[in-house]
Design an enzyme around this catalytic site. Structure first.
Site, short mmCIF file in Angstrom:
data_model
loop_
_atom_site.label_atom_id
_atom_site.label_comp_id
_atom_site.label_asym_id
_atom_site.label_seq_id
_atom_site.Cartn_x
_atom_site.Cartn_y
_atom_site.Cartn_z
N GLY A 1 0.50 -4.52 3.11
CA GLY A 1 -0.71 -3.85 3.57
C GLY A 1 -0.38 -2.92 4.72
N SER A 2 -1.35 -2.74 5.60
CA SER A 2 -1.20 -1.74 6.67
C SER A 2 -0.42 -2.31 7.86
CB SER A 2 -2.59 -1.32 7.14
OG SER A 2 -3.27 -2.43 7.67
N GLU B 1 5.50 -5.96 4.13
CA GLU B 1 5.73 -4.71 3.38
C GLU B 1 4.59 -3.79 3.79
OE1 GLU B 1 8.22 -4.11 1.33
OE2 GLU B 1 8.98 -6.11 0.88
N GLY C 1 -0.51 -5.96 9.72
CA GLY C 1 0.79 -6.62 9.83
C GLY C 1 1.07 -7.07 11.26
N CYS D 1 2.37 3.05 -1.50
CA CYS D 1 3.08 2.94 -0.21
C CYS D 1 4.32 3.83 -0.18
CB CYS D 1 3.45 1.50 0.05
SG CYS D 1 4.30 0.76 -1.34
N GLU E 1 0.14 8.45 7.60
CA GLU E 1 -0.05 8.03 6.21
C GLU E 1 -1.50 8.28 5.80
OE1 GLU E 1 -0.10 3.81 5.18
OE2 GLU E 1 1.21 4.27 3.49
N LYS F 1 -4.27 -14.52 -1.31
CA LYS F 1 -5.51 -13.89 -0.82
C LYS F 1 -5.50 -12.44 -1.30
CE LYS F 1 -7.47 -11.63 2.07
NZ LYS F 1 -8.36 -10.47 1.76
P1 NAP Z 1 -4.85 -3.74 4.78
O1 NAP Z 1 -6.16 -3.30 5.27
O2 NAP Z 1 -3.78 -4.02 5.75
O3 NAP Z 1 -5.14 -5.01 3.88
C1 NAP Z 1 -4.13 -5.73 3.22
C2 NAP Z 1 -4.57 -7.15 3.02
O4 NAP Z 1 -4.75 -7.78 4.29
C3 NAP Z 1 -5.91 -7.28 2.31
O5 NAP Z 1 -5.90 -8.43 1.48
C4 NAP Z 1 -6.86 -7.47 3.47
O6 NAP Z 1 -8.05 -8.11 3.11
C5 NAP Z 1 -6.05 -8.35 4.38
N1 NAP Z 1 -6.47 -8.36 5.78
C6 NAP Z 1 -7.31 -7.48 6.42
N2 NAP Z 1 -7.44 -7.84 7.72
C7 NAP Z 1 -6.69 -8.95 7.90
C8 NAP Z 1 -6.39 -9.77 9.03
N3 NAP Z 1 -6.90 -9.52 10.23
N4 NAP Z 1 -5.56 -10.81 8.86
C9 NAP Z 1 -5.02 -11.06 7.66
N5 NAP Z 1 -5.26 -10.34 6.55
C10 NAP Z 1 -6.08 -9.28 6.67
O7 NAP Z 1 -4.21 -2.70 3.79
P2 NAP Z 1 -4.90 -2.01 2.54
O8 NAP Z 1 -5.86 -1.00 3.04
O9 NAP Z 1 -5.41 -3.05 1.60
O10 NAP Z 1 -3.64 -1.33 1.82
C11 NAP Z 1 -3.15 -0.10 2.22
C12 NAP Z 1 -1.89 -0.26 3.05
O11 NAP Z 1 -0.96 -1.08 2.39
C13 NAP Z 1 -1.20 1.06 3.26
O12 NAP Z 1 -0.76 1.17 4.58
C14 NAP Z 1 -0.01 0.98 2.32
O13 NAP Z 1 1.05 1.80 2.65
C15 NAP Z 1 0.31 -0.46 2.36
N6 NAP Z 1 1.05 -0.86 1.16
C16 NAP Z 1 2.38 -1.15 1.28
C17 NAP Z 1 3.13 -1.52 0.17
C18 NAP Z 1 4.60 -1.86 0.30
O14 NAP Z 1 5.16 -2.44 -0.60
N7 NAP Z 1 5.25 -1.52 1.38
C19 NAP Z 1 2.51 -1.61 -1.08
C20 NAP Z 1 1.16 -1.30 -1.17
C21 NAP Z 1 0.44 -0.93 -0.04
P3 NAP Z 1 -9.35 -7.24 2.73
O15 NAP Z 1 -8.89 -6.10 1.88
O16 NAP Z 1 -10.16 -8.21 1.98
O17 NAP Z 1 -9.93 -6.78 4.03
#
Ligand code: NAP
Ligand code: MG
Length: 496
Positions: free
Chosen positions: A244-245, A267, A249, A302, A399, A192
């Site tokens: 993701g966030s 992650e 998570g 991240c 962050e 996804k």
């Molecule tokens: P996000 O809002 O958490 O989204 C991540 C993924 O989860 C997207 O595919 C999103 O879909 C999906 N998602 C959203 N709501 C969901 C739910 N209720 N249930 C299941 N999946 C859901 O994060 P982001 O804004 O895309 O990315 C930024 C974050 O990712 C930052 O906090 C960053 O630090 C972290 N990150 C961490 C790493 C690592 O390796 N540690 C690497 C990169 C990024 P949609 O986008 O379609 O809503």
């Protein structure tokens, strides 16, 4: 990968690029069952790129059934490992053939510079896939010591159906970090991508089919958070790997607990500390690395070094070097190969970063930037921004996920480590010093999954596990340890 293309070339290519906008389920591209779509726009200038299939319940059910069916049939999991390796290597080779197209798709979809997608995102994704393909036929089990009347073996088996939910900052790379080890281990997978960046994942699905990945083994369900939520609740998914966030998570972990206790690997975010001691061997190099650590990819990383801790006696000199180094990160047109940074991902992310900048202006001292740039009309371009602050301000603790650096002065090593560790995150840290004793103490005491010494962001290589301590997540991507996430250990005890 041609490096001498200019902006005119990339703009020309982007007008005739064919974009796949359908889901990929059971080995075929398909529209969403309800016919719903969502608009995918380019952060470069806001122009609409495609109307992409919005996968909902019926589509998720179809993808899970396809993945489950493929796994139960065993056509992938039971292949001779070197045959699985050959298919994965063929897929990587096809990605390499299409590397230029994939890099352009990724730049159009994310607003990141074409120099990065051609040199980093796409080659690193291909390398990751090759690395795990090469690993498949080198995995061995264990024969532990036991009573001689028995023979016991410990073997790895695939978990079953894996869902991978990935973010938009490195769309193809974060996806590959999950699907490469998961498929290498023999699982079926449903990917996804983020609604903000689904195009590269959809494109490589067709290449997977061409390479010979069996029907149902690799599926892509574009959609939004609701699509991800349905996956997290699904009882027929055995493992969910998420990047993701922290907020999402947490929801995924709850949903896993409320459904079938699927294994969840997270992650998450970071607020990584980059510590520069007064005896730092090369201030110029440290300043260049500190700027790259937080301004590359517009700070949407991240492991960004978004907290810079500088020992007080060198703070003035170091900040002067840093301000100089930061100027290299002024954004430009992402399709111009000379641009080092591009647009933020979208309006929402831009607003979020702007709010942090306004907050920073109130609670800290602005040293650089803080304003928009007009690189391309319709995009979201921000100057590299630096604040001097103390460790307790929100800008120094939360962050931002944008091109914003907080600089904090400290007195001694213990203070620096205490500040670095006083964070809910623990993804990465860096330490600059010429004192081997201090290096040893700091690298042991810093609570982070990766510690760089006298460098930053180096050796992000497949040989090193990547992941977080504390609320930066659990489990590790990359390296042989990634297989742990996607396999079960089985003990078999035979009475002889
Ligand atoms: P996000 O809002 O958490 O989204 C991540 C993924 O989860 C997207 O595919 C999103 O879909 C999906 N998602 C959203 N709501 C969901 C739910 N209720 N249930 C299941 N999946 C859901 O994060 P982001 O804004 O895309 O990315 C930024 C974050 O990712 C930052 O906090 C960053 O630090 C972290 N990150 C961490 C790493 C690592 O390796 N540690 C690497 C990169 C990024 P949609 O986008 O379609 O809503
Ligand atoms: Mg996009």
């Amino acid at each position: 990968m041609p490096q001498l293309r200019d902006a005119v070339y990339w703009r020309g290519r982007s007008t005739d690029l064919v974009m796949e906008a359908r889901a990929f389920i059971a080995g075929a591209y398909v529209g969403a069952s309800e016919g719903e779509t969502f608009a995918v726009c380019s952060p470069i200038d806001g122009r609409e790129l495609a109307q992409v299939a919005l996968c909902r319940g019926t589509d998720v059910e179809r993808a899970v059934a396809a993945a489950r069916g493929a796994f139960e049939r065993g056509g992938w999991a039971d292949l001779v490992p070197r045959q699985r390796k050959a298919v994965l290597l063929r897929w990587a080779a096809l990605m390499r053939e299409h590397a230029e197209e994939l890099a352009l798709l990724e730049t159009l979809d994310t607003g990141k510079p074409i120099a990065d997608t051609t040199a980093v995102d796409i080659p690193s994704s291909i390398y990751c896939l090759e690395w795990f393909a090469e690993l498949v036929d080198k995995v061995t089990g264990e024969v532990p010591a036991c009573d001689p009347q028995f023979l016991g073996t410990v073997t790895r088996e695939p978990v079953g159906v894996v869902a991978a939910i990935v973010p938009w900052n490195y769309p193809l790379l974060m996806a590959t970090w999950k699907f490469a080890p998961a498929l290498a281990a023999g699982n079926s997978l449903i990917l996804k991508p983020s609604e903000k960046s689904p195009l590269s994942a959809l494109r490589i699905a067709g290449l997977a089919r061409e390479a010979g990945i069996p029907e149902g083994v690799f599926n892509v369900v574009p959609g939004d958070g609701e699509t991800g939520r349905l996956l997290s609740l699904h009882p027929q998914i055995d493992c969910l790997a998420f990047t993701g966030s922290g907020a999402v998570g947490r929801q995924i972990s709850r949903n896993a607990a409320d459904s079938n206790l699927k294994r969840v690997w997270l992650e998450l975010g970071g607020k990584s500390a980059n510590i520069v001691m007064a005896d730092c061997p090369d201030l110029r190099r440290a300043a260049d690395a500190a700027a790259a650590a937080v301004f590359s990819n517009m700070g949407q990383v991240c492991s960004a070094g978004s907290r810079l801790l500088v020992q007080r006696p060198i703070a003035g000199a170091f900040i002067a070097e840093l301000l100089e180094a930061a100027r290299a990160y002024l954004p430009g047109d992402p399709l111009d190969p000379t641009s080092v940074t591009g647009s933020l991902i979208d309006e929402a992310q831009y607003q979020r970063v702007r709010q942090y900048i306004e907050l920073g202006k109130r609670e800290a001292r602005l040293l650089l930037g803080g304003e928009d740039c007009a690189a391309v009309p319709g995009g979201h371009y921000l100057q590299p921004t630096i604040f001097a602050t103390d460790a307790t301000s929100r800008i120094a603790r939360e962050e931002v996920f944008g091109p914003v650096l907080s600089v904090i002065e400290f007195d001694g090593l213990d203070d620096a480590i205490a500040v670095a560790n006083a964070s809910e995150y623990g993804l990465a840290a860096a330490f600059w010093s010429a004192d081997l004793g201090a290096i040893r103490r700091a690298s042991r005491r810093l609570r982070a999954g990766t510690v760089w010494v006298n460098c930053y962001d180096e050796l992000l290589d497949m040989n090193f596990p990547f992941g977080g301590f504390k609320e930066s997540g659990n489990g590790r991507d990359n390296s042989v340890h990634a297989l742990d996430k996607y396999s079960e250990l089985k003990s078999t005890i035979i009475r002889c």
